[in-house]
Design a protein around this motif. Sequence first.
Motif, PDB file in Angstrom:
ATOM      1  N   ASP A  47       0.808  -1.218   0.000  1.00 50.10           N
ATOM      2  CA  ASP A  47       0.000   0.000   0.000  1.00 50.10           C
ATOM      3  C   ASP A  47       0.840   1.266   0.000  1.00 50.10           C
ATOM      4  O   ASP A  47       0.497   2.254  -0.654  1.00 50.10           O
ATOM      5  CB  ASP A  47      -0.911   0.020   1.234  1.00 50.10           C
ATOM      6  CG  ASP A  47      -2.055  -0.977   1.132  1.00 50.10           C
ATOM      7  OD1 ASP A  47      -2.209  -1.602   0.061  1.00 50.10           O
ATOM      8  OD2 ASP A  47      -2.788  -1.133   2.118  1.00 50.10           O
ATOM      9  N   SER A  48       1.954   1.257   0.748  1.00 54.33           N
ATOM     10  CA  SER A  48       2.741   2.477   0.936  1.00 54.33           C
ATOM     11  C   SER A  48       3.642   2.825  -0.249  1.00 54.33           C
ATOM     12  O   SER A  48       4.170   3.930  -0.324  1.00 54.33           O
ATOM     13  CB  SER A  48       3.611   2.341   2.195  1.00 54.33           C
ATOM     14  OG  SER A  48       4.526   1.267   2.057  1.00 54.33           O
ATOM     15  N   TRP A  49       3.812   1.900  -1.173  1.00 53.26           N
ATOM     16  CA  TRP A  49       4.729   2.133  -2.303  1.00 53.26           C
ATOM     17  C   TRP A  49       3.947   2.724  -3.473  1.00 53.26           C
ATOM     18  O   TRP A  49       3.053   2.098  -4.030  1.00 53.26           O
ATOM     19  CB  TRP A  49       5.382   0.811  -2.706  1.00 53.26           C
ATOM     20  CG  TRP A  49       6.391   0.894  -3.812  1.00 53.26           C
ATOM     21  CD1 TRP A  49       6.154   1.085  -5.143  1.00 53.26           C
ATOM     22  CD2 TRP A  49       7.817   0.772  -3.698  1.00 53.26           C
ATOM     23  NE1 TRP A  49       7.322   1.099  -5.847  1.00 53.26           N
ATOM     24  CE2 TRP A  49       8.361   0.904  -4.988  1.00 53.26           C
ATOM     25  CE3 TRP A  49       8.675   0.559  -2.612  1.00 53.26           C
ATOM     26  CZ2 TRP A  49       9.731   0.816  -5.230  1.00 53.26           C
ATOM     27  CZ3 TRP A  49      10.032   0.487  -2.864  1.00 53.26           C
ATOM     28  CH2 TRP A  49      10.557   0.613  -4.154  1.00 53.26           C
ATOM     29  N   ASN A  51       1.633   4.651  -3.743  1.00 47.46           N
ATOM     30  CA  ASN A  51       0.192   4.730  -3.556  1.00 47.46           C
ATOM     31  C   ASN A  51      -0.569   3.566  -4.190  1.00 47.46           C
ATOM     32  O   ASN A  51      -1.657   3.735  -4.734  1.00 47.46           O
ATOM     33  CB  ASN A  51      -0.351   6.063  -4.115  1.00 47.46           C
ATOM     34  CG  ASN A  51      -1.797   6.315  -3.736  1.00 47.46           C
ATOM     35  OD1 ASN A  51      -2.223   5.993  -2.640  1.00 47.46           O
ATOM     36  ND2 ASN A  51      -2.556   6.882  -4.653  1.00 47.46           N
ATOM     37  N   LYS A  53      -2.189   1.496  -2.702  1.00 46.96           N
ATOM     38  CA  LYS A  53      -3.420   1.266  -1.934  1.00 46.96           C
ATOM     39  C   LYS A  53      -4.654   1.803  -2.653  1.00 46.96           C
ATOM     40  O   LYS A  53      -5.724   1.175  -2.604  1.00 46.96           O
ATOM     41  CB  LYS A  53      -3.311   1.867  -0.531  1.00 46.96           C
ATOM     42  CG  LYS A  53      -3.239   3.381  -0.464  1.00 46.96           C
ATOM     43  CD  LYS A  53      -3.153   3.862   0.977  1.00 46.96           C
ATOM     44  CE  LYS A  53      -3.028   5.368   1.041  1.00 46.96           C
ATOM     45  NZ  LYS A  53      -4.210   6.064   0.476  1.00 46.96           N
ATOM     46  N   VAL A 217       9.620   3.347   6.166  1.00 45.45           N
ATOM     47  CA  VAL A 217       8.935   4.465   6.809  1.00 45.45           C
ATOM     48  C   VAL A 217       8.946   4.299   8.325  1.00 45.45           C
ATOM     49  O   VAL A 217       9.089   5.281   9.068  1.00 45.45           O
ATOM     50  CB  VAL A 217       7.499   4.606   6.258  1.00 45.45           C
ATOM     51  CG1 VAL A 217       6.659   3.378   6.586  1.00 45.45           C
ATOM     52  CG2 VAL A 217       6.843   5.875   6.788  1.00 45.45           C
ATOM     53  N   ASN A 234       9.272   7.388  -2.992  1.00 40.53           N
ATOM     54  CA  ASN A 234       9.285   6.812  -1.649  1.00 40.53           C
ATOM     55  C   ASN A 234       9.674   7.848  -0.602  1.00 40.53           C
ATOM     56  O   ASN A 234       9.054   7.949   0.462  1.00 40.53           O
ATOM     57  CB  ASN A 234      10.251   5.627  -1.587  1.00 40.53           C
ATOM     58  CG  ASN A 234       9.635   4.355  -2.117  1.00 40.53           C
ATOM     59  OD1 ASN A 234       8.428   4.179  -2.079  1.00 40.53           O
ATOM     60  ND2 ASN A 234      10.458   3.461  -2.630  1.00 40.53           N
ATOM     61  N   SER A 237       6.810  10.281  -0.056  1.00 36.06           N
ATOM     62  CA  SER A 237       5.703   9.606   0.623  1.00 36.06           C
ATOM     63  C   SER A 237       6.007   9.396   2.101  1.00 36.06           C
ATOM     64  O   SER A 237       5.174   9.683   2.977  1.00 36.06           O
ATOM     65  CB  SER A 237       5.420   8.262  -0.045  1.00 36.06           C
ATOM     66  OG  SER A 237       4.432   7.542   0.659  1.00 36.06           O
ATOM     67  N   TYR A 238       7.210   8.913   2.406  1.00 38.19           N
ATOM     68  CA  TYR A 238       7.592   8.684   3.798  1.00 38.19           C
ATOM     69  C   TYR A 238       7.611   9.993   4.575  1.00 38.19           C
ATOM     70  O   TYR A 238       7.149  10.071   5.716  1.00 38.19           O
ATOM     71  CB  TYR A 238       8.973   8.023   3.872  1.00 38.19           C
ATOM     72  CG  TYR A 238       9.058   6.646   3.262  1.00 38.19           C
ATOM     73  CD1 TYR A 238       7.919   5.948   2.856  1.00 38.19           C
ATOM     74  CD2 TYR A 238      10.297   6.022   3.073  1.00 38.19           C
ATOM     75  CE1 TYR A 238       8.017   4.681   2.290  1.00 38.19           C
ATOM     76  CE2 TYR A 238      10.394   4.756   2.522  1.00 38.19           C
ATOM     77  CZ  TYR A 238       9.255   4.088   2.124  1.00 38.19           C
ATOM     78  OH  TYR A 238       9.349   2.845   1.563  1.00 38.19           O
ATOM     79  N   GLN A 241       4.042  11.046   5.262  1.00 36.58           N
ATOM     80  CA  GLN A 241       3.361  10.135   6.183  1.00 36.58           C
ATOM     81  C   GLN A 241       3.758  10.418   7.623  1.00 36.58           C
ATOM     82  O   GLN A 241       2.950  10.282   8.539  1.00 36.58           O
ATOM     83  CB  GLN A 241       3.725   8.678   5.860  1.00 36.58           C
ATOM     84  CG  GLN A 241       3.029   8.082   4.660  1.00 36.58           C
ATOM     85  CD  GLN A 241       3.446   6.639   4.476  1.00 36.58           C
ATOM     86  OE1 GLN A 241       3.238   5.798   5.333  1.00 36.58           O
ATOM     87  NE2 GLN A 241       4.051   6.339   3.335  1.00 36.58           N
ATOM     88  N   GLY A 294       0.945   9.085  -5.291  1.00 38.32           N
ATOM     89  CA  GLY A 294       1.965   8.449  -4.463  1.00 38.32           C
ATOM     90  C   GLY A 294       3.352   8.960  -4.809  1.00 38.32           C
ATOM     91  O   GLY A 294       4.348   8.299  -4.524  1.00 38.32           O
TER      92      GLY A 294
END
Length: 351
Positions: A47-49, A51, A53, A217, A234, A237-238, A241, A294
């Motif tokens: 999910d975190s890569w 986006n 998800k 993350v 990445n 995103s990290y 988050q 993402g």
Amino acid sequence: MNTFKVSTTLIALSLSQSLYAAEPVNIDSLVAAAQKEGQVYSIGMPDSWANWKDTWADLKTEYGIEHQDTDMSSAQEIAKFDAEKSNATADIGDVGFAFARVAVKKGVSQPYKPSTWDDVPTWAKDADGHWALAYTGTISFISNNNLVKDAPKTWADLLKGSYKVTVGDVGVASQANNAVLAAAIANGGDESNLDPAIEFFGKLAKQGRLSFTNPSVANLEKGEVEVAILWDFNALSYRDQIDRSRFTVGIPQDGSVISGYTTIINKYAKNPNAAKLAREYIFSDAGQVNLADGYARPIRTSVKLPDEIQAKLIPNEQYKSAHPISDFSAWEKSARKLPRKWQEGVLIYQN
């Protein structure tokens, strides 16, 4: 992403009006077959890569396709496809550019050309449809502002710092391998000559400043990573988050590399139609916007990104010294030799 949710009927209509590849896709038949399977199992698409998800959520909302992922590296994904064969537990994976041809050579992939195939640049896709980059990324630095006073802007800055630098699993993970290539390019090397990068990371190891903590993350949030080398999508995103103010993200100004990731559909997939529908959606306008949300850069440049998503990305001027891979054959050979070179030229100095 509700703005971009559309019904199955509208997606089919939109796709039917787009530029088709040589082999037209029957969307209705594909959707029906995928819904009959009802599920898709992915690897390396958490999910975190980039986006993922939202794409998995869309597939469930629009088509009723359930999803489950097991995260792993590009090399591990191909090995899993090859080892399990008829007992396949995964239908689709996402691997780095250098690994795409490896999957084809090992005979573990099956082709599928999405209906937007003609929008994908020739350099970014396999002629037979075994792979196609859905998005690109550029190697960047992420620095913890609480632990690092002056965030590095160049590879040269990294050598002058006192902090530890996290690079990940070189020889296994595509992100880490491309970090090595980026360092090579910045220091006078290229796809066929990684020696400048091996020398660079060897110096960090000799200084006791090379860290092999997973640049995840969770580890960033816990403060276990001072500076990490990650794909821009990445890193961004990290950062967001956790806490945008805690981290600085930038493209190294003395050189970096632009590459990308491609889905590979398992030749032995138990849910092949659901996997193909996933690829179809990933290359649709909505799927490409999901990736941009993402922080990844969509391969289909014709897709209009919402202003609020465009604003999340690193300014274009930071990419002036970032170069796409130009010699894929040389890079493939170098990537195969990298584990041994890393062991002999870097790990030997690690305390």
